[in-house]
Design a protein around this motif. Structure first.
Motif, PDB file in Angstrom:
ATOM      1  N   VAL A 112      -3.089  -9.044 -55.964  1.00 63.75           N
ATOM      2  CA  VAL A 112      -3.120 -10.558 -55.383  1.00 63.75           C
ATOM      3  C   VAL A 112      -3.693 -10.652 -54.073  1.00 63.75           C
ATOM      4  N   VAL A 113      -2.946  -9.677 -53.225  1.00 70.68           N
ATOM      5  CA  VAL A 113      -3.288  -9.832 -51.886  1.00 70.68           C
ATOM      6  C   VAL A 113      -4.442  -9.309 -51.419  1.00 70.68           C
ATOM      7  N   LEU A 114      -5.265  -8.506 -52.180  1.00 70.75           N
ATOM      8  CA  LEU A 114      -6.596  -8.230 -52.167  1.00 70.75           C
ATOM      9  C   LEU A 114      -7.431  -9.383 -52.065  1.00 70.75           C
ATOM     10  N   VAL A 115      -7.287 -10.197 -53.068  1.00 70.31           N
ATOM     11  CA  VAL A 115      -7.971 -11.282 -53.213  1.00 70.31           C
ATOM     12  C   VAL A 115      -7.968 -12.209 -51.785  1.00 70.31           C
ATOM     13  N   LYS A 116      -6.772 -12.363 -51.575  1.00 73.89           N
ATOM     14  CA  LYS A 116      -6.831 -13.194 -50.422  1.00 73.89           C
ATOM     15  C   LYS A 116      -5.672 -12.425 -49.342  1.00 73.89           C
ATOM     16  N   PRO A 117      -6.390 -11.720 -48.724  1.00 75.81           N
ATOM     17  CA  PRO A 117      -5.318 -10.717 -47.518  1.00 75.81           C
ATOM     18  C   PRO A 117      -4.776 -11.477 -46.555  1.00 75.81           C
ATOM     19  N   ASP A 118      -5.277 -12.579 -46.145  1.00 72.71           N
ATOM     20  CA  ASP A 118      -4.747 -13.528 -45.224  1.00 72.71           C
ATOM     21  C   ASP A 118      -3.623 -14.531 -45.769  1.00 72.71           C
ATOM     22  N   LEU A 174       5.307  -2.417 -61.521  1.00 72.54           N
ATOM     23  CA  LEU A 174       4.491  -3.681 -61.905  1.00 72.54           C
ATOM     24  C   LEU A 174       4.231  -4.792 -60.976  1.00 72.54           C
ATOM     25  N   TRP A 175       5.341  -5.044 -60.184  1.00 70.94           N
ATOM     26  CA  TRP A 175       5.430  -6.133 -59.010  1.00 70.94           C
ATOM     27  C   TRP A 175       4.529  -5.292 -58.034  1.00 70.94           C
ATOM     28  N   LEU A 176       4.612  -4.196 -57.646  1.00 68.18           N
ATOM     29  CA  LEU A 176       3.687  -3.649 -56.574  1.00 68.18           C
ATOM     30  C   LEU A 176       2.345  -3.651 -56.994  1.00 68.18           C
ATOM     31  N   ILE A 177       2.074  -3.324 -58.315  1.00 67.15           N
ATOM     32  CA  ILE A 177       0.499  -3.453 -58.648  1.00 67.15           C
ATOM     33  C   ILE A 177      -0.172  -4.793 -58.511  1.00 67.15           C
ATOM     34  N   VAL A 178       0.659  -5.725 -59.111  1.00 67.17           N
ATOM     35  CA  VAL A 178       0.119  -7.166 -59.254  1.00 67.17           C
ATOM     36  C   VAL A 178       0.080  -7.613 -57.860  1.00 67.17           C
ATOM     37  N   GLY A 179       1.073  -7.462 -56.861  1.00 65.18           N
ATOM     38  CA  GLY A 179       1.299  -7.698 -55.657  1.00 65.18           C
ATOM     39  C   GLY A 179       0.005  -7.363 -54.925  1.00 65.18           C
ATOM     40  N   GLN A 230       0.480 -14.705 -50.950  1.00 66.00           N
ATOM     41  CA  GLN A 230       0.187 -13.419 -51.460  1.00 66.00           C
ATOM     42  C   GLN A 230       0.718 -12.189 -50.778  1.00 66.00           C
ATOM     43  N   LEU A 231       0.908 -12.183 -49.672  1.00 65.56           N
ATOM     44  CA  LEU A 231       1.182 -11.043 -48.763  1.00 65.56           C
ATOM     45  C   LEU A 231       2.800 -11.176 -49.044  1.00 65.56           C
ATOM     46  N   LEU A 232       3.325 -12.166 -48.967  1.00 69.94           N
ATOM     47  CA  LEU A 232       4.961 -12.322 -49.391  1.00 69.94           C
ATOM     48  C   LEU A 232       5.095 -11.656 -50.692  1.00 69.94           C
ATOM     49  N   PHE A 233       4.426 -12.071 -51.795  1.00 69.70           N
ATOM     50  CA  PHE A 233       4.529 -11.545 -53.142  1.00 69.70           C
ATOM     51  C   PHE A 233       4.479 -10.010 -52.950  1.00 69.70           C
ATOM     52  N   LEU A 239      -5.345  -1.117 -44.351  1.00 69.52           N
ATOM     53  CA  LEU A 239      -4.198  -0.981 -44.163  1.00 69.52           C
ATOM     54  C   LEU A 239      -3.367  -1.388 -45.399  1.00 69.52           C
ATOM     55  N   LEU A 240      -3.750  -2.363 -46.273  1.00 69.75           N
ATOM     56  CA  LEU A 240      -3.207  -2.761 -47.308  1.00 69.75           C
ATOM     57  C   LEU A 240      -3.126  -1.657 -48.486  1.00 69.75           C
ATOM     58  N   ILE A 241      -4.625  -1.174 -48.587  1.00 72.70           N
ATOM     59  CA  ILE A 241      -4.739   0.118 -49.623  1.00 72.70           C
ATOM     60  C   ILE A 241      -3.831   1.237 -49.229  1.00 72.70           C
ATOM     61  N   ALA A 242      -3.881   1.620 -47.986  1.00 71.01           N
ATOM     62  CA  ALA A 242      -3.073   2.866 -47.431  1.00 71.01           C
ATOM     63  C   ALA A 242      -1.711   2.368 -47.706  1.00 71.01           C
ATOM     64  N   THR A 243      -0.896   1.140 -47.674  1.00 74.46           N
ATOM     65  CA  THR A 243       0.293   0.732 -47.815  1.00 74.46           C
ATOM     66  C   THR A 243       0.434   0.948 -49.272  1.00 74.46           C
ATOM     67  N   PHE A 244      -0.425   0.436 -50.130  1.00 70.41           N
ATOM     68  CA  PHE A 244      -0.067   0.277 -51.533  1.00 70.41           C
ATOM     69  C   PHE A 244      -0.018   2.011 -52.062  1.00 70.41           C
ATOM     70  N   ILE A 245      -0.847   2.673 -51.539  1.00 68.59           N
ATOM     71  CA  ILE A 245      -1.020   4.240 -51.931  1.00 68.59           C
ATOM     72  C   ILE A 245       0.395   4.750 -51.985  1.00 68.59           C
ATOM     73  N   LEU A 246       1.090   4.655 -50.427  1.00 69.56           N
ATOM     74  CA  LEU A 246       2.195   5.054 -50.097  1.00 69.56           C
ATOM     75  C   LEU A 246       3.374   4.670 -50.841  1.00 69.56           C
ATOM     76  N   PHE A 247       3.502   3.409 -51.212  1.00 68.28           N
ATOM     77  CA  PHE A 247       4.535   2.989 -52.013  1.00 68.28           C
ATOM     78  C   PHE A 247       4.258   3.148 -53.647  1.00 68.28           C
ATOM     79  N   ALA A 248       3.237   3.098 -53.994  1.00 67.89           N
ATOM     80  CA  ALA A 248       2.791   3.789 -55.407  1.00 67.89           C
ATOM     81  C   ALA A 248       3.105   5.168 -55.401  1.00 67.89           C
TER      82      ALA A 248
END
Length: 264
Positions: A151-157, A143-148, A161-164, A16-25
């Motif tokens: 960061v969230v992939l390293v610790k999804p829970d 840049l913020w989206l990519i870094v975020g 990280q999720l807020l960033f 879901l995180l990957i799909a969300t990133f692709i959408l907003f990227a």
């Protein structure tokens, strides 16, 4: 039922995180395209001054033609009158700008110019001005989206990280205003339907209202938790206030903006 849905979402969190990133990227890339290409402003290195010849007739007069600029090189001087661009009559500044903005950077536009009793055509090379502040915001949000995302992939829970990552999403959505920059002056495909600009405008406004509250929450838990950040009232308030403000703005627009446009 709710527990099973929650369990499913947790198990699919990474996907879901990957799909969300692709959408907003993709949205971020679209923002860049609009800032750099579609809404870039044409510049012919002079001023166009409207002057009324009669009550219902306007002429466009060239003024402050930059010496050595593209208009000057085309033989146009202060006091000349712009009659048409590429054969289309320039009835006012708005129409003339619309015509010129359709010409691509580096191409030539043919100006029909009147000087006294003489009327002549002359080619003017088209330059484009990019909205630098808009471009900077697009790069920041991307840049913020990519870094975020990293960061969230390293610790999804992780809540920090999720807020960033969420802040990156809000930045990207807020910058969707770049798609509406300069409105219908440019040849903007989004204005084919009045619904699309309305949706984008309200989504961007919603994100813009939420952003300061999300940033406040982020710095309430990073680099360390403040005492109030763990209180239930804080987490409820941090979301409730921007929701109320957003609804208030939407009601205001419906009553005083959208209804007025509809009547017009």
């Amino acid at each position: 039922m709710i527990a099973s849905i929650k369990k499913f979402l947790i198990s699919q969190r990474t996907k879901l995180l990957i799909a969300t990133f692709i959408l907003f990227a993709a949205i971020s890339i679209t923002n860049f395209i609009f800032v750099y290409y579609i809404t870039a402003q044409t510049n012919d290195e002079c001023l166009w001054i409207e002057k009324y010849e009669r009550k219902d007739s306007v002429v466009i007069i060239f003024d402050q033609v930059k010496e050595g600029g593209v208009t000057y090189q085309a033989g146009i001087r202060d006091g000349d009158i712009l009659v048409a661009i590429d054969g289309k009559k320039a009835i006012n500044n708005f129409v003339a700008t619309q015509i010129l903005d359709k010409v691509q950077k580096g191409d030539y536009a043919t100006y029909t110019v009147k000087r006294g009793d003489q009327v002549f055509d002359t080619p003017v090379i088209v330059k484009k001005l990019i909205n630098i502040s808009g471009l900077a915001y697009v790069l920041l949000s991307s840049l913020w989206l990519i870094v975020g995302f990293i960061v969230v992939l390293v610790k999804p829970d992780g809540k920090t990280q999720l807020l960033f990552f969420k802040i990156g999403i809000f930045l990207v959505v807020n910058k969707m205003t770049s798609m509406l920059y300069r409105g219908m002056v440019v040849d903007n495909p989004l204005f084919v339907s009045p619904i699309i600009p309305l949706i984008i405008d309200n989504l961007a406004q919603f994100a813009g209202i939420f952003l300061p509250f999300m940033l406040f929450k982020f710095f309430s838990i990073f680099p360390k938790d403040f005492a109030y950040s763990t209180r239930k009232w804080f987490n409820k308030t941090i979301y409730l206030i921007p929701i109320v403000i957003s609804i208030g703005f939407l009601i205001y627009k419906i009553i005083f903006v959208y209804s007025y446009k509809y009547e017009k």
